[in-house]
Design an enzyme around this catalytic site. Structure first.
Site, PDB file in Angstrom:
ATOM      1  N   SER A 142       5.072   5.858  -1.253  1.00 28.24           N
ATOM      2  CA  SER A 142       4.379   4.728  -0.628  1.00 28.24           C
ATOM      3  C   SER A 142       5.196   3.443  -0.647  1.00 28.24           C
ATOM      4  O   SER A 142       4.707   2.379  -1.046  1.00 28.24           O
ATOM      5  CB  SER A 142       3.039   4.530  -1.323  1.00 28.24           C
ATOM      6  OG  SER A 142       2.306   5.720  -1.306  1.00 28.24           O
ATOM      7  N   ARG A 157      13.415  -0.808   0.888  1.00 35.18           N
ATOM      8  CA  ARG A 157      13.167  -1.802  -0.156  1.00 35.18           C
ATOM      9  C   ARG A 157      11.999  -1.322  -0.991  1.00 35.18           C
ATOM     10  O   ARG A 157      11.199  -0.498  -0.564  1.00 35.18           O
ATOM     11  CB  ARG A 157      12.855  -3.178   0.445  1.00 35.18           C
ATOM     12  CG  ARG A 157      11.594  -3.226   1.287  1.00 35.18           C
ATOM     13  CD  ARG A 157      11.376  -4.579   1.950  1.00 35.18           C
ATOM     14  NE  ARG A 157      10.171  -4.606   2.778  1.00 35.18           N
ATOM     15  CZ  ARG A 157      10.116  -4.196   4.028  1.00 35.18           C
ATOM     16  NH1 ARG A 157      11.221  -3.733   4.616  1.00 35.18           N
ATOM     17  NH2 ARG A 157       8.981  -4.242   4.715  1.00 35.18           N
ATOM     18  N   ASP A 195       1.809   7.160   2.261  1.00 36.94           N
ATOM     19  CA  ASP A 195       0.417   7.390   1.885  1.00 36.94           C
ATOM     20  C   ASP A 195      -0.552   7.129   3.030  1.00 36.94           C
ATOM     21  O   ASP A 195      -1.593   7.796   3.123  1.00 36.94           O
ATOM     22  CB  ASP A 195       0.027   6.568   0.653  1.00 36.94           C
ATOM     23  CG  ASP A 195       0.263   5.077   0.809  1.00 36.94           C
ATOM     24  OD1 ASP A 195       0.877   4.663   1.814  1.00 36.94           O
ATOM     25  OD2 ASP A 195      -0.150   4.327  -0.089  1.00 36.94           O
TER      26      ASP A 195
END
Length: 453
Positions: A142, A157, A195
């Site tokens: 996620s 990132r 997710d």
């Protein structure tokens, strides 16, 4: 000035009008369209390489791995073919040290170790299988990645407090598979799933009577959304997709909406103070205004100006806000919380604390309507029922959150807002990842290459 004396002023700072909502929807649509055509944008609009959603008839047993925040979850999902499933699972806390370690091997080694423990407990027979019959695992990761195939993604990132910098720029599936191979764990990581994509897949599988899901949305520790887009609008795709599909699920990474120089999101003194002490100042600005990781800190920043003693950043849990909002009558529980926060327990302070807490949560719910409205309009989805699967502690448990979000949708869209069918997708990141792993398996059996050259 006392908290009760400043109540009206503070509440007004957290207002976000109907016109501001509509302006933000237009801006979101502009940035989303740009992200569909261009790489390396704050609103990343990442292709998931998932080109169809399930219908509830799928069967099989698959593993799912969910790294979505402070906990790691390993699951064994058995799809029963009637929109239901059975699940075995184990959860493991991810220590703060692992969240910020400079060595990615430590984090991914820990993950592989927990998968190994789970497989030995629940699927010991897998160690007797030949490599072609190893367990297949869908990895719900996620965090922002540039996904180049169904089973490959480069970490762009970290968010949610993770700062394992040595993993940035690397393929997270390869990092995990290397650690699994080193431990001889009989598992193939066959799918990388955000997710929100998983939540969307789970909603489709679990609501066959409603039809395929159009969107998955997370409003929990963080926030993000995925939706079904016309593949022709994904102009940045650099390769033909096997089977010439017409649509693809897109992971928006909408937590970064309006990053950089804010143009449409609210920018109060409390928002600026929170951003300044965060691990990523100037980034994930939408997420910092609506997600569970930050709402409690917004309240702490607000109260700190008026004598509250909760002086350490991120020590006020958003669950406390839920308690305050659920309090009624004489607000006795709110009074106890006020005392714990170092505020004087008076009738006026109880009311002020409740009103300010409500205002922060209401703003978050209203802001959450922005990407939902923008994407539903841009895809033409509101000419029919538009099916959304949602997951996360905020949308599921924060008092009135869904209702306030729906009110904002009506303000933006009018009567068409009633075409939204919104339902909680239970265990979305688990069963959703298993469903994508299944889809990958079926493609491989059919001889379709899931990679992009």
């Amino acid at each position: 000035m006392s908290l009760s004396g400043e109540r009206e002023r503070i509440v007004s700072e957290y207002e976000f009008s109907s016109q501001q909502l509509k302006d933000a929807v237009r801006r979101f649509d502009e940035l989303a369209d740009y992200g569909l055509s261009n790489d390396n944008q704050p609103l990343a609009m990442i292709p998931s390489y998932v080109t169809q959603v399930p219908n509830g008839s799928e069967t099989g047993t698959y593993l799912a791995l969910d790294l979505g925040g402070t906990n790691l979850r390993v699951c064994s999902v058995t799809l029963l073919g009637d929109g239901t499933f059975e699940m075995e699972q184990a959860k493991y806390p991810v220590s703060k040290a692992l969240q910020v370690t400079p060595k990615q091997e430590e984090l991914f080694g820990f993950i592989a170790e927990k998968v190994e423990d789970f497989v030995k407990t629940h699927h010991g027979e897998a160690y007797d299988h030949d490599p072609d019959n190893h367990l297949r695992l869908g990895f719900t990761f996620s965090f922002p990645v540039e996904q180049t195939a169904i089973d490959s993604g480069i970490l762009l990132r970290w968010t949610k407090g993770f700062t394992v910098e040595s993993a940035v720029g690397q393929d997270v599936v390869a990092l995990l598979q290397q650690q699994l191979n080193a431990k001889s764990v009989p598992v193939h990581v066959v799918a990388l799933v955000n997710d929100t994509v998983g939540t969307m897949m789970a909603r489709s599988y679990g609501s066959p009577q409603t039809g395929g899901a159009d969107m998955g949305a997370i409003f929990g520790t963080g926030t993000n959304g995925a939706y079904l887009e016309d593949i022709k609008k994904l102009k940045k795709l650099k390769a033909e997709i096997p089977g010439n599909p017409t649509h693809m699920v897109v992971n928006t990474e909408w937590g970064a909406f309006d990053d950089g120089k804010l143009t449409v999101l609210p920018d109060t003194r409390f928002d600026r103070a929170l951003d300044a002490i965060s691990v990523n100042p100037g980034k994930q600005l939408f997420e910092k205004r609506i997600s569970g990781m930050f709402l409690g800190e917004l309240l702490r920043q607000t109260l700190a100006l008026y004598g509250a003693s909760a002086s350490e950043p991120f020590t006020l849990d958003t669950a406390i806000m839920s308690e305050i909002c659920a309090d009624t009558g004489t607000l006795e529980n709110t009074g106890k919380i006020a005392k714990e926060l170092g505020l004087e327990d008076t009738t006026d302070n109880r009311k002020a604390l409740k009103d300010i807490t409500f205002a922060i949560g209401r703003r978050a719910a209203r802001l959450s309507a922005i990407p939902i409205a923008a994407l539903a309009m841009s895809t033409g989805g509101l000419e029919r029922k538009y099916n959304i699967g949602v997951d996360g502690s905020v949308v599921e448990y924060y008092p009135g959150f869904q209702e306030m979000m729906r009110e904002a949708l009506v303000e933006i869209l009018g009567d068409k807002a009633h075409n939204f069918v919104i339902g909680v997708a239970k265990d979305g990141s688990g069963v959703g990842a298993a469903l994508v792993a299944l889809a990958t398996h079926l493609q491989q059996q059919a001889g379709q290459d899931t990679s992009v050259n």
